[in-house]
Write a protein that holds these residues in place. Sequence first.
Motif, PDB file in Angstrom:
ATOM      1  N   SER A 258       0.838  -1.199   0.000  1.00  0.00           N
ATOM      2  CA  SER A 258       0.000   0.000   0.000  1.00  0.00           C
ATOM      3  C   SER A 258       0.876   1.253   0.000  1.00  0.00           C
ATOM      4  O   SER A 258       1.691   1.452   0.907  1.00  0.00           O
ATOM      5  N   VAL A 259       0.749   2.059  -1.041  1.00  0.00           N
ATOM      6  CA  VAL A 259       1.539   3.290  -1.148  1.00  0.00           C
ATOM      7  C   VAL A 259       0.603   4.484  -0.994  1.00  0.00           C
ATOM      8  O   VAL A 259      -0.318   4.651  -1.796  1.00  0.00           O
ATOM      9  N   VAL A 260       0.825   5.294   0.030  1.00  0.00           N
ATOM     10  CA  VAL A 260       0.008   6.496   0.217  1.00  0.00           C
ATOM     11  C   VAL A 260       0.826   7.670  -0.323  1.00  0.00           C
ATOM     12  O   VAL A 260       1.710   8.197   0.349  1.00  0.00           O
ATOM     13  N   TYR A 261       0.523   8.042  -1.576  1.00  0.00           N
ATOM     14  CA  TYR A 261       1.351   9.054  -2.247  1.00  0.00           C
ATOM     15  C   TYR A 261       1.314  10.393  -1.514  1.00  0.00           C
ATOM     16  O   TYR A 261       2.310  11.105  -1.460  1.00  0.00           O
ATOM     17  N   GLY A 262       0.150  10.744  -0.944  1.00  0.00           N
ATOM     18  CA  GLY A 262       0.046  12.018  -0.243  1.00  0.00           C
ATOM     19  C   GLY A 262       0.982  12.087   0.949  1.00  0.00           C
ATOM     20  O   GLY A 262       1.663  13.100   1.170  1.00  0.00           O
ATOM     21  N   ARG A 263       1.021  11.004   1.698  1.00  0.00           N
ATOM     22  CA  ARG A 263       1.897  10.972   2.885  1.00  0.00           C
ATOM     23  C   ARG A 263       3.360  11.029   2.456  1.00  0.00           C
ATOM     24  O   ARG A 263       4.172  11.755   3.041  1.00  0.00           O
ATOM     25  N   LEU A 264       3.706  10.302   1.397  1.00  0.00           N
ATOM     26  CA  LEU A 264       5.092  10.311   0.913  1.00  0.00           C
ATOM     27  C   LEU A 264       5.480  11.697   0.395  1.00  0.00           C
ATOM     28  O   LEU A 264       6.597  12.160   0.606  1.00  0.00           O
ATOM     29  N   LEU A 265       4.523  12.360  -0.270  1.00  0.00           N
ATOM     30  CA  LEU A 265       4.821  13.690  -0.826  1.00  0.00           C
ATOM     31  C   LEU A 265       5.097  14.680   0.306  1.00  0.00           C
ATOM     32  O   LEU A 265       6.019  15.489   0.224  1.00  0.00           O
ATOM     33  N   GLU A 266       4.318  14.591   1.375  1.00  0.00           N
ATOM     34  CA  GLU A 266       4.539  15.488   2.517  1.00  0.00           C
ATOM     35  C   GLU A 266       5.923  15.230   3.131  1.00  0.00           C
ATOM     36  O   GLU A 266       6.690  16.166   3.384  1.00  0.00           O
TER      37      GLU A 266
END
Length: 473
Positions: A258-266
């Motif tokens: 599961s990749v949460v792009y929003g969390r990674l971007l932050e």
Amino acid sequence: MTPYRLARPLAGRNARPGVRSRQYLWNATRTAPQRRQLLTLAIETSCDDSCVAILEKTGPTARLLYHNKITCNNRDFRGVHPAVAVVSHTEHLAGLVQESLSFLPDKLKDTDNGIGSNTLYVQNGTGKTQARQKPDFVTVTRGPGMSANLAVGLNTAKGLSLAWQVPMLGVNHMQAHALTPRMVSALTPSQSAGDHTPGFPFLSLLVSGGHSLLLLSRSLCDHTILAEADNIAIGDLVDKCGRAILPDSVVAAESGTSVVYGRLLEAFAFPSGAVDYHYSPPRRRADEITPFDYSAGGWQLQPPLVNTRSMNRFDFAGLNGIAQRVVADRGEAMDVEERRVLARETMRLAFEHLGSRVVNALQDLQKSKQDGADSAPAVKTLVVSGGVASNRFLRHVLRSLLDVRGFEDVELIAPPIEYCTDNAAMIAWTGMEMYEAGWRTDLSVLVRKKWPLDPKQDGGILGADGWTNVNVS
Ligand code: AMP
Ligand code: ZN
């Protein structure tokens, strides 16, 4: 498919001081006694998270007895794949429900009242049978969301409701995001003594993968839309930007499916957290429309909707288009530092866009009050909820904007991160509030792909078919 988070008991099963005999309640009781204990099992499957929770509520105080979710594989598809998510729900939901049953409170000796048994005999992992209290009702997300995904949860909830002979409540997912801070206050011992907080009215900024909504929440089922997205949702913007801007190495370093792009971007944009913000909020509306220039790379970001005064709209597609073009045009020339600048500034402009609508709404409400409109509510709280509300920079931008525009006294409430993203605890809480208000859902209902919150749009929450109220004859 790996569990997003392992199940854990959130409170000791045996620590139940002051628990009184629970009444068995179907439609026979018209008004609920003030401090009776209520227990619900809740299911959420509107998108790609299979979520189950068990919530107990006694008077104003709540306890979460079980809270777990399994997120389907989105790494291989670089986002949610609806059909794969349905398979994941079908594969995992029953197991989560089974696991949750061991976390139901122990059966009390005096809880049967002769109408029927309120005991469940539950097999634990070792095959031992345990007597547990049966939930008073089952809560499930009925909409909005992906139809096939919702149907897995709804049909499971119908089955449980029938098997246990208890009512079902099919609730609105966005209403649940808006009510989440009230659940958090009920779960917090120091805050749960009196009425649920925040009390109505309050402003709700709901920012998720599928929605960007600014609401005036006046009561449980009355949420007036003040602004909504024209095109893509804010969560979609951060996900699309995450996929384009994040270096491959950042995504590869994320373990699991599961990749949460929003969390990674932050995390990528602000590696040291708040010390990296260096943020000055626009002091006036006119300052919000200043483009961001990155002369070293020869690109510019335009704030959304610079040319219009549509304060009841959000537009994230334009900003996304610019960010995508910058990445495509710069190609190999774009190093990590430039990517970081693009990530920061895209988020800043998107979050200021949200904040500008909030400030405008507060100014409008203030003006109506000054003009003597008795019906204009005094709003003292802004709730920010939904997956994107996990973003600490968003919270910082909103707080800074409120302060610099004269709304220092407006409290900003964002739930803890585990309750911002999709979860079944907020569904259970919404079930509790709706149940206590007398609402029950007929077992013939279908899922609702779209389900507006605003009573002016198809009647809003209560405009859906299948509601009955046990308090109304
Ligand atoms: P929801 O639809 O409420 O489950 O929210 C999911 C959305 O929240 C997805 O678009 C995620 O990328 C986004 N999200 C989760 N964590 C963050 C974060 N820290 N910053 C920005 N977006 C986030
Ligand atoms: Zn959501």
